[in-house]
Design a protein around this motif. Structure first.
Motif, short mmCIF file in Angstrom:
data_model
loop_
_atom_site.label_atom_id
_atom_site.label_comp_id
_atom_site.label_asym_id
_atom_site.label_seq_id
_atom_site.Cartn_x
_atom_site.Cartn_y
_atom_site.Cartn_z
N ASP A 134 -1.38 -0.60 -51.34
CA ASP A 134 -1.66 -1.92 -51.90
C ASP A 134 -1.33 -2.96 -50.82
N MET A 135 -2.28 -3.24 -49.98
CA MET A 135 -2.02 -4.11 -48.84
C MET A 135 -1.93 -5.58 -49.23
N ALA A 136 -2.47 -5.96 -50.38
CA ALA A 136 -2.26 -7.32 -50.87
C ALA A 136 -0.79 -7.51 -51.23
N ALA A 137 -0.19 -6.51 -51.89
CA ALA A 137 1.23 -6.60 -52.24
C ALA A 137 2.10 -6.55 -50.99
N LEU A 138 1.72 -5.73 -50.01
CA LEU A 138 2.47 -5.68 -48.76
C LEU A 138 2.42 -7.04 -48.07
N ILE A 153 -2.29 -9.72 -41.10
CA ILE A 153 -1.44 -8.58 -41.43
C ILE A 153 -2.09 -7.76 -42.55
N GLU A 154 -2.58 -8.43 -43.57
CA GLU A 154 -3.23 -7.73 -44.67
C GLU A 154 -4.51 -7.03 -44.20
N ALA A 155 -5.35 -7.71 -43.45
CA ALA A 155 -6.62 -7.13 -43.01
C ALA A 155 -6.39 -5.90 -42.12
N ALA A 156 -5.46 -6.00 -41.20
CA ALA A 156 -5.20 -4.87 -40.29
C ALA A 156 -4.66 -3.67 -41.06
N HIS A 157 -3.72 -3.91 -41.98
CA HIS A 157 -3.17 -2.80 -42.75
C HIS A 157 -4.21 -2.23 -43.72
N THR A 192 -6.44 0.18 -41.74
CA THR A 192 -5.83 1.47 -41.39
C THR A 192 -5.50 2.30 -42.64
N HIS A 193 -5.26 1.64 -43.77
CA HIS A 193 -5.01 2.40 -44.99
C HIS A 193 -6.30 2.94 -45.60
N ALA A 194 -7.42 2.48 -45.12
CA ALA A 194 -8.70 3.06 -45.53
C ALA A 194 -9.05 4.26 -44.64
N ALA A 238 17.90 -13.96 -42.01
CA ALA A 238 18.56 -12.69 -41.76
C ALA A 238 17.61 -11.74 -41.05
N ALA A 239 18.18 -10.77 -40.36
CA ALA A 239 17.40 -9.71 -39.73
C ALA A 239 17.79 -8.39 -40.37
N LEU A 240 16.80 -7.58 -40.68
CA LEU A 240 17.03 -6.25 -41.24
C LEU A 240 16.42 -5.22 -40.30
N HIS A 241 17.20 -4.22 -39.95
CA HIS A 241 16.67 -3.05 -39.26
C HIS A 241 16.43 -1.99 -40.32
N VAL A 242 15.20 -1.50 -40.40
CA VAL A 242 14.81 -0.52 -41.40
C VAL A 242 14.41 0.77 -40.68
N ALA A 243 15.13 1.85 -40.95
CA ALA A 243 14.79 3.16 -40.38
C ALA A 243 13.75 3.80 -41.30
N TRP A 244 12.68 4.33 -40.70
CA TRP A 244 11.59 4.88 -41.52
C TRP A 244 11.11 6.23 -41.00
N THR A 245 10.50 6.98 -41.92
CA THR A 245 9.81 8.23 -41.61
C THR A 245 8.44 8.15 -42.27
N LEU A 246 7.41 8.54 -41.52
CA LEU A 246 6.04 8.52 -42.03
C LEU A 246 5.46 9.92 -41.95
N THR A 247 4.87 10.36 -43.04
CA THR A 247 4.16 11.63 -43.08
C THR A 247 2.76 11.38 -43.62
N GLY A 248 1.86 12.33 -43.42
CA GLY A 248 0.52 12.25 -43.98
C GLY A 248 -0.47 11.42 -43.20
N GLN A 249 -0.09 10.93 -42.03
CA GLN A 249 -1.03 10.17 -41.20
C GLN A 249 -2.05 11.12 -40.59
#
Length: 137
Positions: free
Chosen positions: A22-26, A50-54, A57-59, A82-93
């Motif tokens: 849901d790139m509109a929500a993102l 940001i929405e258009a690019a995501h 790629t989500h398509a 504030a700054a947040l560092h977010v550690a992530w893992t991506l699968t299924g690409q």
């Protein structure tokens, strides 16, 4: 996005929107004039970009992807920032040829600002963790 988000809720909302594709929500997590630099250095300079690019790629390469992660560090920069560092893992690409791309890990740096609708992303910088890469001691 109508709900007021707390600072610590933004990464979970980002991940949930990603996993729903849901790139509109993102995109709604970002201020209108946000900046986002992705893992390969593409720089998007507005919520609309940001929405258009995501969405593109989500398509394609991210259509079956699943993102997991959470806050690794919160740094308060001043009132309402504030700054947040977010550690992530991506699968299924998928790779551009449609073959599985394999598991990826990275760090997403989000600089957030407090606005009337809660906390929103002003700047995002995403970085892949390169397996086997070493830094000097």
């Amino acid at each position: 996005m109508s709900e007021a988000l707390e600072l610590e809720d933004v990464p979970a909302a980002f991940i949930a929107a990603w996993n729903r594709h849901d790139m509109a929500a993102l995109a709604a997590l970002f201020v209108e004039d946000a900046d986002f630099v992705n893992v390969v250095g593409l720089w998007w300079r507005s919520r609309a970009e940001i929405e258009a690019a995501h969405a593109a790629t989500h398509a394609t390469i991210f259509k079956d992807s699943r993102l997991e992660g959470g806050i690794a560090k919160v740094s308060r920069l001043g009132p309402g920032t504030a700054a947040l560092h977010v550690a992530w893992t991506l699968t299924g690409q998928s790779a551009p040829d449609g073959t599985p791309a394999g598991r990826r890990q990275g760090i997403l740096l989000l600089v957030l600002t407090e606005v009337s609708g809660g906390w929103r992303v002003r700047i995002a910088q995403n970085t892949d963790i390169v397996p086997g890469a070493l830094a000097p001691p």
